[in-house]
Design a protein around this motif. Sequence first.
Motif, PDB file in Angstrom:
ATOM      1  N   SER A  78       5.979  -0.482   7.795  1.00 14.40           N
ATOM      2  CA  SER A  78       5.551   0.819   7.281  1.00 14.40           C
ATOM      3  C   SER A  78       6.780   1.710   7.141  1.00 14.40           C
ATOM      4  CB  SER A  78       4.547   1.474   8.235  1.00 14.40           C
ATOM      5  OG  SER A  78       3.398   0.679   8.405  1.00 14.40           O
ATOM      6  N   ASN A 115       3.980  -2.709   3.523  1.00 10.22           N
ATOM      7  CA  ASN A 115       3.946  -4.021   2.887  1.00 10.22           C
ATOM      8  C   ASN A 115       4.039  -5.123   3.919  1.00 10.22           C
ATOM      9  OD1 ASN A 115       6.865  -2.977   2.747  1.00 10.22           O
ATOM     10  ND2 ASN A 115       7.149  -5.176   2.453  1.00 10.22           N
ATOM     11  N   GLN A 167       4.523   3.950   2.857  1.00 13.13           N
ATOM     12  CA  GLN A 167       4.436   2.676   2.135  1.00 13.13           C
ATOM     13  C   GLN A 167       4.309   1.566   3.157  1.00 13.13           C
ATOM     14  OE1 GLN A 167       7.188   1.678  -1.235  1.00 13.13           O
ATOM     15  NE2 GLN A 167       7.816  -0.026   0.100  1.00 13.13           N
ATOM     16  N   THR A 212       5.043  10.717   2.726  1.00 12.93           N
ATOM     17  CA  THR A 212       4.740   9.494   1.980  1.00 12.93           C
ATOM     18  C   THR A 212       4.778   8.309   2.936  1.00 12.93           C
ATOM     19  OG1 THR A 212       7.065   9.114   1.380  1.00 12.93           O
ATOM     20  CG2 THR A 212       5.703  10.392  -0.165  1.00 12.93           C
ATOM     21  N   ASN A 222       0.852  -1.178   0.000  1.00 12.94           N
ATOM     22  CA  ASN A 222       0.000   0.000   0.000  1.00 12.94           C
ATOM     23  C   ASN A 222       0.892   1.233   0.000  1.00 12.94           C
ATOM     24  OD1 ASN A 222      -2.865  -1.141   0.579  1.00 12.94           O
ATOM     25  ND2 ASN A 222      -1.560  -2.139   2.091  1.00 12.94           N
ATOM     26  N   GLN A 223       0.585   2.203  -0.859  1.00 14.37           N
ATOM     27  CA  GLN A 223       1.379   3.418  -0.944  1.00 14.37           C
ATOM     28  C   GLN A 223       0.469   4.640  -0.859  1.00 14.37           C
ATOM     29  OE1 GLN A 223       3.405   2.418  -4.731  1.00 14.37           O
ATOM     30  NE2 GLN A 223       5.320   2.494  -3.566  1.00 14.37           N
ATOM     31  N   TYR A 224       0.932   5.649  -0.121  1.00 10.89           N
ATOM     32  CA  TYR A 224       0.148   6.866   0.082  1.00 10.89           C
ATOM     33  C   TYR A 224       1.073   8.071  -0.004  1.00 10.89           C
ATOM     34  CZ  TYR A 224      -2.897   3.364   2.240  1.00 10.89           C
ATOM     35  OH  TYR A 224      -3.645   2.244   2.483  1.00 10.89           O
ATOM     36  N   SER A 225       0.510   9.193  -0.453  1.00 10.42           N
ATOM     37  CA  SER A 225       1.239  10.459  -0.484  1.00 10.42           C
ATOM     38  C   SER A 225       0.263  11.586  -0.185  1.00 10.42           C
ATOM     39  CB  SER A 225       1.890  10.691  -1.851  1.00 10.42           C
ATOM     40  OG  SER A 225       2.394  12.019  -1.938  1.00 10.42           O
TER      41      SER A 225
END
Length: 311
Positions: A57, A49, A47, A45, A5-8
């Motif tokens: 994280s 996994n 990430q 940011t 999962n990736q967020y910015s």
Amino acid sequence: MAQLNQYSTLAVSQPRRFDYWKEVVCRHCLSADSKPSSQSDFEGTLQVNQIGALSISTLSSPLHHWVRSEQHVRSDAAEDLWLGFTRNGFGELEQGAQKTRLGAGNLFLYDATQPFRFSLGGTENHLLRIPRQLIAPRLPRIAECTARVLDESRPGAIPLREMCQQAASNPALLQDAGLAQRYASTLLDLLVLSLELQDTEVGHQEKDLYGRVMLYIQRHLSDAQLSLEQIAQAHHVSTRTVTRAFARHQKTPAAEIWKERLNASRHALEQGQVRSVSQAALDYGFSDFSHYSHAFRKAFGVTPQSLLARG
């Protein structure tokens, strides 16, 4: 297959960026209150996994602050332990009686079952979620290891740090479920090994510190200003470290200073080394004569004047 999962914060409008950051971090980590150090635009940011039973994280952001309170602990009954690695980060962590500053390259632990204060900033800050049942049976005193930077000179610490970095930067390497599980198992083995050796070393250091501090106290009894802070500074450690060294002996520094002062003044009175009760008090750090006489009688069952007469 590994989940990623990736967020910015760049994905949302500027006024909503920190609220968005707080929401995604709390969703993947722990519920807590948070605020930024600066009111300027927040760019972060995240990430996340999965590695077998663990998740990692990776956060990159400006310095900001988290507080997990008793209320958060009650409403979000998480039991995980968290291993942090500030690869290029910095901050401060406080949990229980422990407080530590964090710099680049540090490994540290914190516990979801206890409140904490956590400031974090910089790039590539890795937070590894560890289900408690996977490690607590192997380290019954794991709760005592929180908010402490692991000494990288102890075996296990450096490979543990490198494996955390590899897992975060190359999640594709762990696509195979069996490989990911073995990787997670190795991470846990290294963490247990490192913490076991950390505890052994700290125990020896604190036992040695206790003896050195007691000698220091005995040599400075005439100093009326002798204090925990002065002792810690003289030994180049924190006040918490001195207190913990004494706690291993079920003692406190303040009580031992008091007891040593009284014992030394009694010896001086009995051996005729002082000419008056006031001299006995002053020579061993007591400035309130009435308080000294009362404490002396309570400790020994006799007055200092009676021992002076015998001497």
